[in-house]
Write a protein that holds these residues in place. Structure first.
Motif, PDB file in Angstrom:
ATOM      1  N   LYS A 222       0.869  -1.184   0.000  1.00 60.34           N
ATOM      2  CA  LYS A 222       0.000   0.000   0.000  1.00 60.34           C
ATOM      3  C   LYS A 222       0.898   1.224   0.000  1.00 60.34           C
ATOM      4  CE  LYS A 222      -0.127   0.467   4.981  1.00 60.34           C
ATOM      5  NZ  LYS A 222      -0.857   0.973   6.098  1.00 60.34           N
ATOM      6  N   PRO A 223       0.371   2.407  -0.327  1.00 53.02           N
ATOM      7  CA  PRO A 223       1.188   3.618  -0.238  1.00 53.02           C
ATOM      8  C   PRO A 223       1.617   3.859   1.219  1.00 53.02           C
ATOM      9  CG  PRO A 223      -0.788   4.019  -1.530  1.00 53.02           C
ATOM     10  CD  PRO A 223      -0.948   2.661  -0.901  1.00 53.02           C
ATOM     11  N   VAL A 224       2.900   4.162   1.405  1.00 52.44           N
ATOM     12  CA  VAL A 224       3.444   4.353   2.751  1.00 52.44           C
ATOM     13  C   VAL A 224       4.335   5.589   2.799  1.00 52.44           C
ATOM     14  CG1 VAL A 224       3.354   1.948   3.526  1.00 52.44           C
ATOM     15  CG2 VAL A 224       5.292   2.712   2.210  1.00 52.44           C
ATOM     16  N   SER A 225       4.394   6.194   3.973  1.00 57.67           N
ATOM     17  CA  SER A 225       5.257   7.361   4.175  1.00 57.67           C
ATOM     18  C   SER A 225       6.698   6.914   4.375  1.00 57.67           C
ATOM     19  CB  SER A 225       4.787   8.143   5.399  1.00 57.67           C
ATOM     20  OG  SER A 225       5.036   7.391   6.584  1.00 57.67           O
ATOM     21  N   ALA A 226       7.608   7.865   4.309  1.00 55.51           N
ATOM     22  CA  ALA A 226       9.025   7.560   4.544  1.00 55.51           C
ATOM     23  C   ALA A 226       9.238   7.033   5.957  1.00 55.51           C
ATOM     24  CB  ALA A 226       9.875   8.803   4.294  1.00 55.51           C
ATOM     25  N   GLN A 227       8.539   7.613   6.932  1.00 51.87           N
ATOM     26  CA  GLN A 227       8.678   7.133   8.305  1.00 51.87           C
ATOM     27  C   GLN A 227       8.186   5.700   8.445  1.00 51.87           C
ATOM     28  OE1 GLN A 227      10.326   8.780  10.916  1.00 51.87           O
ATOM     29  NE2 GLN A 227      10.216   6.657  11.627  1.00 51.87           N
ATOM     30  N   GLU A 228       7.056   5.371   7.790  1.00 52.69           N
ATOM     31  CA  GLU A 228       6.558   3.989   7.817  1.00 52.69           C
ATOM     32  C   GLU A 228       7.562   3.040   7.170  1.00 52.69           C
ATOM     33  OE1 GLU A 228       1.753   4.136   7.553  1.00 52.69           O
ATOM     34  OE2 GLU A 228       2.831   5.099   5.885  1.00 52.69           O
ATOM     35  N   LEU A 229       8.178   3.478   6.066  1.00 54.10           N
ATOM     36  CA  LEU A 229       9.202   2.643   5.421  1.00 54.10           C
ATOM     37  C   LEU A 229      10.397   2.445   6.344  1.00 54.10           C
ATOM     38  CD1 LEU A 229       9.128   4.026   1.771  1.00 54.10           C
ATOM     39  CD2 LEU A 229       8.488   1.717   2.526  1.00 54.10           C
TER      40      LEU A 229
END
Length: 125
Positions: free
Chosen positions: A35-42
């Motif tokens: 799913k689309p994820v933010s840099a922090q989530e990555l």
């Protein structure tokens, strides 16, 4: 790892090999394929620092393996989310050359075009 080619665009093949040789890049592509994820989530999902994530997502977006989209927040700020834009990367070694065939994700029209392309490859080698 550098690939030498004879009749394929060497830069595309070399870029694919170089980008995918990195373990962090592989993890980022896999995490962003769900799913689309933010840099922090990555960073959290992949166990790497945010600066490492930003370097890798910049490389991946530059070569078209990752899509970036701005997301607004309720307080008027914004952040980017990232989503993998590659379904398959095929390495073809034949007749003295090596090259990559990248299948990008897309809408139904793109998928039909990719299917037609794959059928032509199967028929004509």
């Amino acid at each position: 790892m550098k690939a030498s080619t004879s009749d394929a665009d060497p830069s595309e093949t070399e870029v694919a090999f170089d980008v995918l040789a990195d373990e962090h890049t592989q993890r980022i592509l896999a995490a962003a394929s769900r799913k689309p994820v933010s840099a922090q989530e990555l960073a959290d999902d992949c166990g790497v620092s945010p600066p490492t994530v930003y370097r890798r997502v910049d490389e991946l977006t530059a070569v078209g393996f990752l899509d970036a989209e701005m997301q607004p927040t309720e307080d008027g700020n914004h952040y980017r989310t990232f989503e993998t834009n590659v379904e398959r990367i095929r390495i073809v070694i034949a007749e003295g050359s090596i090259h990559t065939d990248v299948k990008h994700g897309g809408d139904i029209v793109d998928r039909f075009g990719n299917l037609w392309h794959d059928l032509e490859l199967d028929l004509h080698g």
